[in-house]
Design an enzyme around this catalytic site. Structure first.
Site, mmCIF file in Angstrom:
data_model
loop_
_atom_site.group_PDB
_atom_site.id
_atom_site.type_symbol
_atom_site.label_atom_id
_atom_site.label_comp_id
_atom_site.label_asym_id
_atom_site.label_seq_id
_atom_site.Cartn_x
_atom_site.Cartn_y
_atom_site.Cartn_z
ATOM 1 N N GLY A 74 21.652 38.439 28.539
ATOM 2 C CA GLY A 74 21.455 37.912 29.894
ATOM 3 C C GLY A 74 19.993 37.583 30.145
ATOM 4 O O GLY A 74 19.222 38.448 30.594
ATOM 5 N N ILE B 251 25.980 33.248 31.488
ATOM 6 C CA ILE B 251 26.005 34.341 30.520
ATOM 7 C C ILE B 251 27.329 34.343 29.751
ATOM 8 O O ILE B 251 28.390 34.655 30.301
ATOM 9 C CB ILE B 251 25.749 35.713 31.205
ATOM 10 C CG1 ILE B 251 24.471 35.627 32.065
ATOM 11 C CG2 ILE B 251 25.669 36.820 30.155
ATOM 12 C CD1 ILE B 251 23.226 35.136 31.341
ATOM 13 N N GLU C 25 19.906 28.276 23.143
ATOM 14 C CA GLU C 25 18.859 28.901 22.309
ATOM 15 C C GLU C 25 17.563 28.087 22.319
ATOM 16 O O GLU C 25 16.910 27.923 21.290
ATOM 17 C CB GLU C 25 19.333 29.087 20.853
ATOM 18 C CG GLU C 25 20.685 29.729 20.682
ATOM 19 C CD GLU C 25 20.740 31.184 21.109
ATOM 20 O OE1 GLU C 25 19.674 31.742 21.403
ATOM 21 O OE2 GLU C 25 21.849 31.727 21.182
ATOM 22 N N THR D 140 16.134 24.540 24.638
ATOM 23 C CA THR D 140 16.498 23.115 24.640
ATOM 24 C C THR D 140 15.692 22.395 23.554
ATOM 25 O O THR D 140 14.650 22.889 23.105
ATOM 26 C CB THR D 140 16.173 22.452 25.998
ATOM 27 O OG1 THR D 140 14.745 22.440 26.160
ATOM 28 C CG2 THR D 140 16.824 23.177 27.163
ATOM 29 N N GLU E 100 13.897 19.852 23.837
ATOM 30 C CA GLU E 100 12.551 19.505 24.332
ATOM 31 C C GLU E 100 11.598 20.688 24.101
ATOM 32 O O GLU E 100 10.478 20.519 23.615
ATOM 33 C CB GLU E 100 12.588 19.164 25.837
ATOM 34 C CG GLU E 100 13.308 17.860 26.183
ATOM 35 C CD GLU E 100 14.830 17.965 26.157
ATOM 36 O OE1 GLU E 100 15.351 19.096 26.087
ATOM 37 O OE2 GLU E 100 15.509 16.921 26.190
#
Ligand SMILES: Cc1cc2nc3c(=O)[nH]c(=O)nc-3n(C[C@H](O)[C@H](O)[C@H](O)COP(=O)(O)OP(=O)(O)OC[C@H]3O[C@@H](n4cnc5c(N)ncnc54)[C@H](O)[C@@H]3O)c2cc1C
Length: 387
Positions: A123, A156, A365, A367, A369
């Site tokens: 989380g 989550i 995990e 982005t 970018e």
């Protein structure tokens, strides 16, 4: 330089492949369309020991090398990427416990997590902060032997099954830089004030639940502070994320491979203007480009995994693998869809599921970018050190 899997890895891949053919492929299409939770598949994965793949053997896990873990995610994602998601954040959380948990925390949680009797998840993300984890606002205030936790976590995966859920919190919101005041708490099911407030609707990635989770004055025992020392949470998370990125890269490779398989089969059988469409050069170019990109993605993924197996930190390598493979997954699923013509747009064919599942790979995990900036920073630091 050796581009081959070892004999053990290759035999293990065959075992997982047969498992996917037997337990996942026959039901994936129907259950995904129905939005059904894949309980029977989860049980079968537990029987195979897959919930313990990142748990050391000393705690009853399989203690697999990273390449073999990548193989599991790749093969399962060929059958149904969503099912791989059930294992994804569980395995990441197990890595965190194995690397950073106190001996007492490891003894308490890892054996049951290895068998799947207990499940877990991560989380981190909040409604107002995802990429910028130092911007989270979930607050854990020490109260004698407990922390009182206040905040909301968003997106989550495995939230309804996670026990414990590893939750990133601020134990000291005043300190600078903010990561020095961040910690991870192991929040167990049944903790008063800790609950799932809603399931989030999704384009794809059906199978595992993805939820909003509320911590409203949740009282968490202080001995559930990961590693027992405050202020290390973000570093702990970042150290495990490299394995998470390999899992997403491998899922992307599996998804893209399945897209290519479906496109080849369809193009051999679909006749237009008197011949199979696979005879047309435009279709062949698509198939050739897909196969070439998939091979590159697979090599990048296995290479990053083997860097970890060789004992190196692999933030840059795992970032490159996840960045490239996820973009390949999107391109291949779109090309496969186009090769299917109108049938690619039909919910009766599997290819539309691949197209809905692929975009998650560029988000999860880290982005793409953010990963570009991780890769660039690591290059710039290295060249500065060398000059
Ligand atoms: C199906 C699903 C499952 C998930 N499961 C989990 C889970 O189990 N646990 C968990 O903690 N999270 C989970 N997530 C959340 C996921 O990790 C985040 O969505 C992701 O980290 C991005 O955060 P964000 O959505 O808040 O986007 P933001 O951080 O708000 O980013 C929005 C856009 O801005 C760009 N951007 C942001 N900062 C920069 C920058 N510095 N430079 C350039 N571009 C930038 C991003 O790349 C993106 O394009 C899940 C998400 C989905 C969709």
């Amino acid at each position: 330089m050796d581009f081959e899997l070892t004999r053990e890895q290759s035999e293990f891949r065959d075992v997982v492949r047969r498992f996917v053919a037997r337990e996942i492929r026959p039901v994936a299409h129907k259950w995904e369309q129905e939005g059904r939770y894949p309980s029977e598949i989860v049980e079968a994965m537990a029987e195979m020991g897959l919930f313990g793949m990142s748990v050391p053997t000393s705690f009853g896990g399989l203690g697999l090398d990273m390449v073999s873990i990548a193989i599991v995610f790749e093969e399962i994602s060929k059958g149904w990427m969503g099912v791989a998601g059930v294992l994804g954040s569980h395995s990441l959380a197990c890595c965190l416990l194995a690397q950073h948990g106190t001996p007492e925390q490891q003894d308490r949680f890892l054996p049951a997590l290895a068998t799947g009797r207990r499940r877990t998840g991560i989380g981190l993300t909040e409604p107002g902060a995802g990429s910028d984890l130092q911007g989270i606002t979930t607050r854990a205030t020490r109260d004698h032997d407990d922390y009182i936790v206040q905040g909301t976590k968003m997106w989550i995966t495995n939230a309804r099954h996670a026990n414990p859920l590893l939750v990133l919190v601020k134990t000291d919101p005043t300190v600078h830089p903010p990561h020095r005041g961040m910690s991870v708490l192991l929040v167990e099911q049944g903790t008063p004030g800790f609950y799932v407030s809603r399931d989030l609707g999704k384009l794809g990635y059906k199978g595992p639940e993805t939820c909003e989770v509320v911590l409203d004055g949740a009282r968490v025992p202080a001995n559930n502070l990961l590693g027992g020392v405050e202020g290390r949470g973000l570093q702990q998370i970042l150290s495990a994320l490299e394995t998470g990125r390999i899992n997403v890269a491998a899922r992307s490779v599996g998804l893209a491979e399945e897209a290519l398989e479906l496109a080849m089969e369809y193009s051999r059988n679909r006749v237009a203007f008197g011949q199979p469409i696979s005879d047309y050069q435009t279709i062949q170019v698509k198939l050739a480009d897909m196969a070439t990109e998939i091979q590159a993605a697979r090599l990048l993924t296995y290479w990053a995994a083997s860097r970890i197996d060789a004992g190196y930190r692999a933030d840059r390598e795992s970032g490159m693998a996840k960045l490239f493979s996820s973009e390949v997954a999107i391109r291949c699923s779109l090309e496969a869809m186009r090769i299917h013509g109108a049938y690619g747009y039909s919910t009766e064919f599997d290819v539309e599921r691949l197209y809905r599942d692929a975009p998650l790979m560029v988000i999860g995990e880290g982005t793409n970018e953010i990963l570009r900036s991780v890769i660039a920073k690591s290059l710039l630091v290295q060249t500065k050190r060398e000059s």
